[in-house]
Design a protein around this motif. Sequence first.
Motif, PDB file in Angstrom:
ATOM      1  N   ARG A  28     -66.585  -5.257  18.708  1.00 38.88           N
ATOM      2  CA  ARG A  28     -66.181  -6.837  19.224  1.00 38.88           C
ATOM      3  C   ARG A  28     -64.954  -6.449  20.037  1.00 38.88           C
ATOM      4  NH1 ARG A  28     -68.495 -11.578  17.749  1.00 38.88           N
ATOM      5  NH2 ARG A  28     -69.639 -11.209  15.641  1.00 38.88           N
ATOM      6  N   GLN A  42     -65.556 -16.097  18.653  1.00 38.22           N
ATOM      7  CA  GLN A  42     -65.028 -17.425  18.111  1.00 38.22           C
ATOM      8  C   GLN A  42     -63.346 -17.317  18.091  1.00 38.22           C
ATOM      9  OE1 GLN A  42     -67.067 -18.370  14.242  1.00 38.22           O
ATOM     10  NE2 GLN A  42     -68.947 -18.515  15.473  1.00 38.22           N
ATOM     11  N   ARG A  57     -63.243 -12.998  15.444  1.00 39.20           N
ATOM     12  CA  ARG A  57     -63.846 -12.662  14.227  1.00 39.20           C
ATOM     13  C   ARG A  57     -64.730 -11.210  14.545  1.00 39.20           C
ATOM     14  NH1 ARG A  57     -67.305 -17.564  11.482  1.00 39.20           N
ATOM     15  NH2 ARG A  57     -65.664 -18.817  11.441  1.00 39.20           N
ATOM     16  N   ASP A  59     -66.623 -10.195  11.947  1.00 41.75           N
ATOM     17  CA  ASP A  59     -67.807 -10.826  11.286  1.00 41.75           C
ATOM     18  C   ASP A  59     -67.389 -11.846  10.305  1.00 41.75           C
ATOM     19  OD1 ASP A  59     -66.853 -10.001   8.728  1.00 41.75           O
ATOM     20  OD2 ASP A  59     -68.018  -8.193   8.594  1.00 41.75           O
ATOM     21  N   PRO A  60     -68.240 -12.761   9.710  1.00 42.39           N
ATOM     22  CA  PRO A  60     -67.843 -13.853   8.992  1.00 42.39           C
ATOM     23  C   PRO A  60     -66.705 -13.699   7.877  1.00 42.39           C
ATOM     24  CG  PRO A  60     -70.268 -13.647   8.961  1.00 42.39           C
ATOM     25  CD  PRO A  60     -69.640 -12.295   9.555  1.00 42.39           C
ATOM     26  N   TYR A  62     -64.188 -11.036   8.244  1.00 40.72           N
ATOM     27  CA  TYR A  62     -63.176 -10.167   8.926  1.00 40.72           C
ATOM     28  C   TYR A  62     -62.498 -10.776  10.232  1.00 40.72           C
ATOM     29  CZ  TYR A  62     -63.641  -6.810   5.148  1.00 40.72           C
ATOM     30  OH  TYR A  62     -63.553  -6.273   3.610  1.00 40.72           O
ATOM     31  N   ARG A  63     -61.049 -10.722  10.467  1.00 44.68           N
ATOM     32  CA  ARG A  63     -60.677 -11.058  11.767  1.00 44.68           C
ATOM     33  C   ARG A  63     -59.459 -10.223  12.042  1.00 44.68           C
ATOM     34  NH1 ARG A  63     -63.913 -14.201   9.932  1.00 44.68           N
ATOM     35  NH2 ARG A  63     -63.633 -16.447   9.552  1.00 44.68           N
ATOM     36  N   CYS A  79     -55.269  -6.894  11.116  1.00 42.97           N
ATOM     37  CA  CYS A  79     -56.651  -7.092  11.027  1.00 42.97           C
ATOM     38  C   CYS A  79     -57.135  -7.120   9.364  1.00 42.97           C
ATOM     39  CB  CYS A  79     -57.659  -6.031  11.635  1.00 42.97           C
ATOM     40  SG  CYS A  79     -57.358  -4.212  11.094  1.00 42.97           S
ATOM     41  N   HIS A  81     -59.401  -9.445   5.872  1.00 47.10           N
ATOM     42  CA  HIS A  81     -60.273 -10.491   5.622  1.00 47.10           C
ATOM     43  C   HIS A  81     -59.687 -11.574   5.818  1.00 47.10           C
ATOM     44  CE1 HIS A  81     -62.016 -12.902   2.496  1.00 47.10           C
ATOM     45  NE2 HIS A  81     -63.285 -12.225   2.613  1.00 47.10           N
ATOM     46  N   HIS A  82     -60.408 -12.660   6.248  1.00 51.86           N
ATOM     47  CA  HIS A  82     -59.742 -13.952   6.838  1.00 51.86           C
ATOM     48  C   HIS A  82     -58.799 -14.596   6.161  1.00 51.86           C
ATOM     49  CE1 HIS A  82     -62.905 -16.147   4.413  1.00 51.86           C
ATOM     50  NE2 HIS A  82     -62.155 -17.199   4.695  1.00 51.86           N
TER      51      HIS A  82
END
Length: 92
Positions: A28, A42, A57, A59-60, A62-63, A79, A81-82
């Motif tokens: 990413r 995103q 993102r 992945d769905p 983690y950011r 960085c 977990h969202h």
Amino acid sequence: MTEIFYTSEFEKRYRALPAAVQKKAERREAMFRQNPFHPSLQTEKLKPKSKEYWGFRIDPAYRILFRFRDGGSVYFLTCGHHGWIYQYVVTH
């Protein structure tokens, strides 16, 4: 190509990510360097918008949290977990 600087907070949190998430993050980041607004990242400005925090993102779940700087460079701040990222934004 976007120049990225890493905070010590980011480096510490990155090392704590699961290995599979680290590999996704590397892919990413390469995409981000080419185009910070690539649709699959995103990328979004997080609320409250006055704080100038942005995220994309891995992945769905983690950011990566970052800020744009003058001259087109970027600071990767942290960085994780969202849910943790959104809590971080509120408290910092």
